[in-house]
Design a protein around this motif. Sequence first.
Motif, PDB file in Angstrom:
ATOM      1  N   LYS A   1       0.834  -1.195   0.000  1.00 20.97           N
ATOM      2  CA  LYS A   1       0.000   0.000   0.000  1.00 20.97           C
ATOM      3  C   LYS A   1       0.871   1.249   0.000  1.00 20.97           C
ATOM      4  CE  LYS A   1      -3.622   0.274   2.705  1.00 20.97           C
ATOM      5  NZ  LYS A   1      -4.544   0.160   3.854  1.00 20.97           N
ATOM      6  N   LYS A   2       0.432   2.258  -0.707  1.00 26.06           N
ATOM      7  CA  LYS A   2       1.093   3.561  -0.701  1.00 26.06           C
ATOM      8  C   LYS A   2       0.898   4.182   0.691  1.00 26.06           C
ATOM      9  CE  LYS A   2       0.512   8.084  -2.785  1.00 26.06           C
ATOM     10  NZ  LYS A   2      -0.344   8.877  -3.648  1.00 26.06           N
ATOM     11  N   ARG A   3       1.917   4.895   1.189  1.00 32.48           N
ATOM     12  CA  ARG A   3       1.836   5.577   2.486  1.00 32.48           C
ATOM     13  C   ARG A   3       1.933   7.079   2.277  1.00 32.48           C
ATOM     14  NH1 ARG A   3       2.361   2.044   6.734  1.00 32.48           N
ATOM     15  NH2 ARG A   3       2.911   3.597   8.273  1.00 32.48           N
ATOM     16  N   VAL A   4       1.067   7.801   2.966  1.00 35.19           N
ATOM     17  CA  VAL A   4       1.075   9.254   2.945  1.00 35.19           C
ATOM     18  C   VAL A   4       1.066   9.730   4.388  1.00 35.19           C
ATOM     19  CG1 VAL A   4      -0.207  11.329   2.287  1.00 35.19           C
ATOM     20  CG2 VAL A   4      -0.187   9.348   0.764  1.00 35.19           C
ATOM     21  N   VAL A   5       1.980  10.629   4.731  1.00 37.04           N
ATOM     22  CA  VAL A   5       2.032  11.217   6.070  1.00 37.04           C
ATOM     23  C   VAL A   5       1.915  12.722   5.890  1.00 37.04           C
ATOM     24  CG1 VAL A   5       3.355  11.452   8.206  1.00 37.04           C
ATOM     25  CG2 VAL A   5       3.565   9.356   6.853  1.00 37.04           C
ATOM     26  N   LYS A   6       0.898  13.327   6.523  1.00 35.13           N
ATOM     27  CA  LYS A   6       0.689  14.767   6.364  1.00 35.13           C
ATOM     28  C   LYS A   6      -0.014  15.338   7.584  1.00 35.13           C
ATOM     29  CE  LYS A   6      -3.623  14.021   3.794  1.00 35.13           C
ATOM     30  NZ  LYS A   6      -4.318  14.271   2.530  1.00 35.13           N
ATOM     31  N   THR A   7       0.005  16.666   7.681  1.00 35.09           N
ATOM     32  CA  THR A   7      -0.707  17.314   8.787  1.00 35.09           C
ATOM     33  C   THR A   7      -2.202  17.249   8.520  1.00 35.09           C
ATOM     34  OG1 THR A   7      -0.509  19.451   7.695  1.00 35.09           O
ATOM     35  CG2 THR A   7       1.179  18.914   9.334  1.00 35.09           C
ATOM     36  N   ALA A   8      -2.979  17.303   9.596  1.00 36.74           N
ATOM     37  CA  ALA A   8      -4.430  17.339   9.451  1.00 36.74           C
ATOM     38  C   ALA A   8      -4.792  18.599   8.666  1.00 36.74           C
ATOM     39  CB  ALA A   8      -5.096  17.338  10.822  1.00 36.74           C
TER      40      ALA A   8
ATOM     41  N   LEU B   1      -0.997  13.917  11.071  1.00 41.66           N
ATOM     42  CA  LEU B   1      -0.349  14.442  12.265  1.00 41.66           C
ATOM     43  C   LEU B   1      -1.308  15.432  12.913  1.00 41.66           C
ATOM     44  CD1 LEU B   1       3.089  15.257  10.622  1.00 41.66           C
ATOM     45  CD2 LEU B   1       2.367  13.120  11.667  1.00 41.66           C
ATOM     46  N   HIS B   2      -1.498  15.303  14.238  1.00 43.28           N
ATOM     47  CA  HIS B   2      -2.417  16.194  14.950  1.00 43.28           C
ATOM     48  C   HIS B   2      -1.699  17.128  15.918  1.00 43.28           C
ATOM     49  CE1 HIS B   2      -5.897  14.241  13.260  1.00 43.28           C
ATOM     50  NE2 HIS B   2      -5.322  13.083  13.522  1.00 43.28           N
ATOM     51  N   GLY B   3      -0.480  16.810  16.295  1.00 43.20           N
ATOM     52  CA  GLY B   3       0.274  17.710  17.155  1.00 43.20           C
ATOM     53  C   GLY B   3       0.808  17.046  18.398  1.00 43.20           C
TER      54      GLY B   3
ATOM     55  N   ASN C   1       7.066  12.994  28.952  1.00 41.97           N
ATOM     56  CA  ASN C   1       5.762  13.608  29.214  1.00 41.97           C
ATOM     57  C   ASN C   1       5.172  14.298  27.994  1.00 41.97           C
ATOM     58  OD1 ASN C   1       5.774  12.811  31.942  1.00 41.97           O
ATOM     59  ND2 ASN C   1       7.156  14.494  32.408  1.00 41.97           N
ATOM     60  N   ILE C   2       5.786  14.112  26.835  1.00 37.94           N
ATOM     61  CA  ILE C   2       5.319  14.743  25.605  1.00 37.94           C
ATOM     62  C   ILE C   2       5.038  13.653  24.579  1.00 37.94           C
ATOM     63  CG2 ILE C   2       5.915  16.344  23.760  1.00 37.94           C
ATOM     64  CD1 ILE C   2       7.828  17.704  25.726  1.00 37.94           C
ATOM     65  N   LEU C   3       3.852  13.703  23.973  1.00 35.87           N
ATOM     66  CA  LEU C   3       3.455  12.674  23.019  1.00 35.87           C
ATOM     67  C   LEU C   3       2.990  13.310  21.708  1.00 35.87           C
ATOM     68  CD1 LEU C   3       1.539  10.609  25.657  1.00 35.87           C
ATOM     69  CD2 LEU C   3       3.658   9.920  24.567  1.00 35.87           C
ATOM     70  N   PHE C   4       3.284  12.637  20.619  1.00 37.88           N
ATOM     71  CA  PHE C   4       2.966  13.078  19.270  1.00 37.88           C
ATOM     72  C   PHE C   4       1.692  12.336  18.847  1.00 37.88           C
ATOM     73  CE2 PHE C   4       5.511  13.786  15.042  1.00 37.88           C
ATOM     74  CZ  PHE C   4       4.581  14.722  14.644  1.00 37.88           C
ATOM     75  N   VAL C   5       0.590  13.053  18.637  1.00 38.81           N
ATOM     76  CA  VAL C   5      -0.688  12.431  18.307  1.00 38.81           C
ATOM     77  C   VAL C   5      -0.839  12.333  16.793  1.00 38.81           C
ATOM     78  CG1 VAL C   5      -3.196  12.581  18.547  1.00 38.81           C
ATOM     79  CG2 VAL C   5      -1.714  13.301  20.439  1.00 38.81           C
ATOM     80  N   VAL C   6      -1.149  11.114  16.329  1.00 38.05           N
ATOM     81  CA  VAL C   6      -1.366  10.854  14.905  1.00 38.05           C
ATOM     82  C   VAL C   6      -2.595   9.958  14.762  1.00 38.05           C
ATOM     83  CG1 VAL C   6       1.106  11.007  14.395  1.00 38.05           C
ATOM     84  CG2 VAL C   6       0.083   8.770  14.757  1.00 38.05           C
ATOM     85  N   SER C   7      -3.175   9.957  13.571  1.00 34.80           N
ATOM     86  CA  SER C   7      -4.263   9.019  13.292  1.00 34.80           C
ATOM     87  C   SER C   7      -4.012   8.365  11.937  1.00 34.80           C
ATOM     88  CB  SER C   7      -5.624   9.718  13.304  1.00 34.80           C
ATOM     89  OG  SER C   7      -5.717  10.660  12.262  1.00 34.80           O
ATOM     90  N   ILE C   8      -4.506   7.154  11.807  1.00 37.13           N
ATOM     91  CA  ILE C   8      -4.398   6.410  10.549  1.00 37.13           C
ATOM     92  C   ILE C   8      -5.808   6.139  10.045  1.00 37.13           C
ATOM     93  CG2 ILE C   8      -3.604   4.298   9.432  1.00 37.13           C
ATOM     94  CD1 ILE C   8      -1.466   4.061  11.580  1.00 37.13           C
TER      95      ILE C   8
END
Length: 118
Positions: A3-10, A88-90, A69-76
């Motif tokens: 599968k093609k992968r795309v990573v981008k900001t919301a 990427l959500h921040g 204590n810092i987390l990077f929020v993402v959704s697939i």
Amino acid sequence: MTKKRVVKTAPGFENEILSSIRPLSLDAKQNASVAYDTLWLIDPPIKSRCGLLDSRYEVFALEIEGSPNILFVVSIDRSDTDTTTILLHGILSALNIIDASGQLAARHLSSTHRPWET
């Protein structure tokens, strides 16, 4: 076939996402960059999973190495069979991360009244 992968900001939230990253230390920014680069290759680890939004978006809070204590929020987006789209959500603090990450992703995805499953 892979599968093609795309990573981008919301979409529409680029400034907000950049604002969440700006205050981080240089080391934390570099480690967040490594986490971002890794998303182009593999899905986040299952231990980072926070829940499923709208029976479609799997939400993760990724640890940033050296910044516990810092987390990077993402959704697939799991609904697309041809492309793995990772949004990427921040950055959020680790306090109440499961609910906070779900709320952030829901706002970015215009899903404020959709099901959230943890």
